[in-house]
Design a protein around this motif. Structure first.
Motif, mmCIF file in Angstrom:
data_model
loop_
_atom_site.group_PDB
_atom_site.id
_atom_site.type_symbol
_atom_site.label_atom_id
_atom_site.label_comp_id
_atom_site.label_asym_id
_atom_site.label_seq_id
_atom_site.Cartn_x
_atom_site.Cartn_y
_atom_site.Cartn_z
ATOM 1 N N ILE A 173 0.806 -1.224 0.000
ATOM 2 C CA ILE A 173 0.000 0.000 0.000
ATOM 3 C C ILE A 173 0.840 1.274 0.000
ATOM 4 C CG2 ILE A 173 -1.851 -1.183 1.229
ATOM 5 C CD1 ILE A 173 -0.924 0.584 3.691
ATOM 6 N N VAL A 174 2.150 1.139 -0.137
ATOM 7 C CA VAL A 174 3.022 2.316 -0.123
ATOM 8 C C VAL A 174 3.540 2.588 -1.529
ATOM 9 C CG1 VAL A 174 3.687 2.108 2.287
ATOM 10 C CG2 VAL A 174 4.974 0.864 0.550
ATOM 11 N N ASP A 175 3.845 3.849 -1.800
ATOM 12 C CA ASP A 175 4.318 4.220 -3.131
ATOM 13 C C ASP A 175 5.769 3.801 -3.366
ATOM 14 O OD1 ASP A 175 1.859 5.424 -3.710
ATOM 15 O OD2 ASP A 175 2.485 7.316 -2.790
ATOM 16 N N ASP A 176 6.580 3.861 -2.315
ATOM 17 C CA ASP A 176 7.999 3.526 -2.435
ATOM 18 C C ASP A 176 8.325 2.440 -1.427
ATOM 19 O OD1 ASP A 176 10.776 3.374 -2.490
ATOM 20 O OD2 ASP A 176 11.046 5.532 -2.751
ATOM 21 N N LEU A 177 8.222 1.184 -1.850
ATOM 22 C CA LEU A 177 8.427 0.059 -0.935
ATOM 23 C C LEU A 177 9.817 0.075 -0.326
ATOM 24 C CD1 LEU A 177 7.739 -2.641 0.393
ATOM 25 C CD2 LEU A 177 8.366 -3.778 -1.754
ATOM 26 N N HIS A 178 10.822 0.337 -1.130
ATOM 27 C CA HIS A 178 12.202 0.295 -0.632
ATOM 28 C C HIS A 178 12.403 1.314 0.485
ATOM 29 C CE1 HIS A 178 16.550 -0.251 -0.707
ATOM 30 N NE2 HIS A 178 16.664 1.061 -0.735
ATOM 31 N N ALA A 179 11.878 2.515 0.301
ATOM 32 C CA ALA A 179 12.065 3.566 1.309
ATOM 33 C C ALA A 179 11.268 3.282 2.571
ATOM 34 C CB ALA A 179 11.665 4.922 0.727
ATOM 35 N N PHE A 180 10.073 2.715 2.421
ATOM 36 C CA PHE A 180 9.241 2.452 3.595
ATOM 37 C C PHE A 180 9.691 1.208 4.343
ATOM 38 C CE2 PHE A 180 5.498 0.244 5.426
ATOM 39 C CZ PHE A 180 5.227 1.140 6.460
ATOM 40 N N PHE A 181 10.093 0.179 3.637
ATOM 41 C CA PHE A 181 10.364 -1.119 4.257
ATOM 42 C C PHE A 181 11.442 -1.048 5.327
ATOM 43 C CE2 PHE A 181 12.582 -5.355 3.984
ATOM 44 C CZ PHE A 181 11.607 -6.059 4.673
ATOM 45 N N THR A 182 12.452 -0.231 5.138
ATOM 46 C CA THR A 182 13.586 -0.181 6.065
ATOM 47 C C THR A 182 13.747 1.213 6.652
ATOM 48 O OG1 THR A 182 14.744 -1.880 4.775
ATOM 49 C CG2 THR A 182 16.046 -0.604 6.348
ATOM 50 N N LEU A 183 13.737 1.273 7.986
ATOM 51 C CA LEU A 183 14.016 2.497 8.721
ATOM 52 C C LEU A 183 15.311 2.293 9.499
ATOM 53 C CD1 LEU A 183 13.439 5.255 10.037
ATOM 54 C CD2 LEU A 183 11.960 4.057 11.676
ATOM 55 N N ASN A 184 16.314 3.071 9.162
ATOM 56 C CA ASN A 184 17.593 2.971 9.863
ATOM 57 C C ASN A 184 17.512 3.781 11.151
ATOM 58 O OD1 ASN A 184 20.680 4.408 10.040
ATOM 59 N ND2 ASN A 184 20.552 2.184 9.917
ATOM 60 N N MET A 185 17.384 3.085 12.271
ATOM 61 C CA MET A 185 17.246 3.735 13.574
ATOM 62 C C MET A 185 18.601 4.094 14.172
ATOM 63 S SD MET A 185 13.935 3.877 14.538
ATOM 64 C CE MET A 185 13.761 3.636 16.289
ATOM 65 N N GLU A 186 19.572 3.202 14.001
ATOM 66 C CA GLU A 186 20.920 3.379 14.530
ATOM 67 C C GLU A 186 21.882 2.744 13.531
ATOM 68 O OE1 GLU A 186 20.992 1.513 18.327
ATOM 69 O OE2 GLU A 186 19.258 2.625 19.090
ATOM 70 N N PRO A 187 23.183 2.961 13.664
ATOM 71 C CA PRO A 187 24.128 2.372 12.712
ATOM 72 C C PRO A 187 23.991 0.858 12.567
ATOM 73 C CG PRO A 187 25.216 4.033 14.033
ATOM 74 C CD PRO A 187 23.844 3.885 14.607
ATOM 75 N N ASP A 188 23.603 0.163 13.647
ATOM 76 C CA ASP A 188 23.489 -1.296 13.571
ATOM 77 C C ASP A 188 22.061 -1.761 13.823
ATOM 78 O OD1 ASP A 188 23.391 -0.552 16.187
ATOM 79 O OD2 ASP A 188 24.615 -2.205 16.945
ATOM 80 N N LYS A 189 21.083 -0.894 13.552
ATOM 81 C CA LYS A 189 19.686 -1.252 13.798
ATOM 82 C C LYS A 189 18.793 -0.765 12.666
ATOM 83 C CE LYS A 189 15.888 -0.920 17.137
ATOM 84 N NZ LYS A 189 15.447 -0.449 18.479
ATOM 85 N N ASP A 190 18.428 -1.685 11.781
ATOM 86 C CA ASP A 190 17.450 -1.417 10.735
ATOM 87 C C ASP A 190 16.122 -2.047 11.147
ATOM 88 O OD1 ASP A 190 19.160 -0.029 9.107
ATOM 89 O OD2 ASP A 190 19.695 -1.762 7.875
ATOM 90 N N VAL A 191 15.070 -1.250 11.154
ATOM 91 C CA VAL A 191 13.735 -1.741 11.460
ATOM 92 C C VAL A 191 12.994 -1.964 10.154
ATOM 93 C CG1 VAL A 191 11.538 -1.248 12.592
ATOM 94 C CG2 VAL A 191 13.687 -0.517 13.661
ATOM 95 N N HIS A 192 12.443 -3.168 9.969
ATOM 96 C CA HIS A 192 11.735 -3.517 8.744
ATOM 97 C C HIS A 192 10.232 -3.581 9.007
ATOM 98 C CE1 HIS A 192 15.520 -4.323 6.729
ATOM 99 N NE2 HIS A 192 15.885 -5.038 7.780
ATOM 100 N N PHE A 193 9.456 -3.025 8.085
ATOM 101 C CA PHE A 193 8.008 -2.949 8.228
ATOM 102 C C PHE A 193 7.348 -3.975 7.307
ATOM 103 C CE2 PHE A 193 9.598 0.948 9.868
ATOM 104 C CZ PHE A 193 8.685 1.391 10.813
ATOM 105 N N PHE A 194 6.680 -4.948 7.919
ATOM 106 C CA PHE A 194 5.999 -6.006 7.175
ATOM 107 C C PHE A 194 4.486 -5.826 7.261
ATOM 108 C CE2 PHE A 194 10.052 -8.024 8.267
ATOM 109 C CZ PHE A 194 10.407 -8.608 7.054
ATOM 110 N N SER A 195 3.799 -6.216 6.199
ATOM 111 C CA SER A 195 2.345 -6.261 6.206
ATOM 112 C C SER A 195 1.868 -7.641 6.636
ATOM 113 C CB SER A 195 1.781 -5.960 4.814
ATOM 114 O OG SER A 195 1.821 -4.580 4.537
ATOM 115 N N LEU A 196 0.644 -7.683 7.133
ATOM 116 C CA LEU A 196 -0.007 -8.944 7.466
ATOM 117 C C LEU A 196 -1.195 -9.148 6.543
ATOM 118 C CD1 LEU A 196 -0.004 -8.688 11.361
ATOM 119 C CD2 LEU A 196 1.529 -10.055 9.941
ATOM 120 N N ILE A 197 -1.308 -10.338 5.966
ATOM 121 C CA ILE A 197 -2.440 -10.674 5.105
ATOM 122 C C ILE A 197 -3.271 -11.738 5.807
ATOM 123 C CG2 ILE A 197 -3.142 -11.661 2.899
ATOM 124 C CD1 ILE A 197 -0.688 -10.484 1.639
#
Length: 244
Positions: A173-197
Motif C-alpha cells: 500500500i506504499v508508493d515507495d516500498l524500498h524507502a518504507f520497508f527499512t528504517l535505519n534507527m541506529e548504525p546497527d539497527k534497521d527496522v523492517h516494516f511487514f504487512s499482514l495478510i
C-alpha cells in the motif's frame, strides 16, 4: 522455545510452547516512538490517534492509526514497539532482528473506543499486539512468508469472520516500498516494516502442502492484500464441479 517440524512442501513448522514466568514490565522508548511515527507519516499519512498499551510485558506495543484518505481509502494500523527488542533470528539473518507490523481495515470499520468493546471490531488490534509480542515471548522471529495460525488448530479471530491466521508479506500500500520497508534507527539497527495478510485455515494448509508461491499466486489472482476482507473468497477451496 519452539519445536520444529517440516511440512509436505519442506516448509519449517514451529510449534511454540508457553513457559511459566513473571511478567517483564516494559516501557515505551520515546525516541523510537517519534522516529517510527515520523516514518509512518512520511510514507502513509498523518497519524490521527495512538492506541496505547496500559500494561506491557516484554515490549511496549502501541498501535499507530492513520485514517482513510481519498488516495488510501482504508484505515491503516502500524505497531510501534515491537522493534524495541531484537528477535531471535537464524544465522545469516541478523539484519532482520527488528521489525514492526502493519494491517489495514476497510473504511467502514468502526474505530471508536466504544466499538472496540466488541471483539468483532477489536480483534485486528488485539492480533497486532499479540503477534508483535510473539517473537519476544517465544524466542523466535517473524519474517517474509511466515504464516501464524490463530491457535493450534487455527480458529477464526471472531464470530464475524472465518479468517484464522496471518501471512507476513512485503507491504503493497506504499508508493515507495524500498524507502518504507527499512528504517535505519541506529548504525546497527534497521527496522523492517511487514504487512499482514489475513488467511483462512485452508489457505495456510495450502501453503504447507504446496508451498508459499502456490498460495501467493492464488492470493494475487483474487486481489487479496493487507486490507481485511471479512468474507472474501477462500482461494484454497474448490467450487462445485471441481472448478477453481
Amino acid at each position: 522455545m519452539s519445536n520444529q517440524e517440516v511440512s509436505a512442501s519442506g516448509i519449517p513448522i514451529y510449534r511454540h510452547e508457553a513457559k511459566e514466568r513473571e511478567i517483564d514490565f516494559a516501557a515505551g522508548d520515546e525516541q523510537a516512538i517519534a522516529r517510527i511515527t515520523a516514518h509512518v507519516e512520511q510514507h502513509i499519512g498523518p497519524v490521527a490517534n495512538v492506541f496505547h498499551e496500559i500494561v506491557s510485558d516484554l515490549v511496549h506495543i502501541d498501535i499507530l492509526f492513520v485514517p482513510p484518505t481519498p488516495q488510501r481509502n482504508y484505515h491503516t494500523l502500524v505497531t510501534c514497539g515491537m522493534s524495541n527488542r531484537p528477535m531471535t533470528v537464524p544465522e545469516g539473518a541478523e539484519n532482520f532482528r527488528f521489525a514492526e507490523l502493519m494491517l489495514c481495515l476497510p473504511p467502514s470499520w468502526p474505530m471508536s473506543e466504544e466499538a472496540f468493546r466488541n471483539e468483532e471490531h477489536y480483534w485486528p488490534v488485539r492480533m497486532l499486539k499479540m503477534l508483535a509480542r510473539l517473537p519476544h515471548e517465544y524466542g523466535t522471529w517473524l519474517y517474509h512468508a511466515h504464516t501464524i495460525p490463530n491457535g493450534d488448530p487455527a480458529e477464526p479471530y471472531a464470530r464475524n469472520t472465518k479468517l484464522a491466521g496471518m501471512l507476513v508479506e512485503l507491504p503493497t500500500i506504499v508508493d515507495d516500498l524500498h524507502a518504507f520497508f527499512t528504517l535505519n534507527m541506529e548504525p546497527d539497527k534497521d527496522v523492517h516494516f511487514f504487512s499482514l495478510i489475513p488467511l483462512y485455515a485452508e489457505e495456510m494448509d495450502l501453503k504447507l502442502s504446496k508451498g508459499t508461491e502456490a498460495l501467493r499466486v492464488k492470493l494475487d489472482q483474487a486481489g487479496v492484500n493487507e486490507v481485511v476482507q471479512l468474507d472474501r473468497k477462500n482461494v484454497a477451496k474448490k467450487k462445485l464441479f471441481g472448478l477453481f
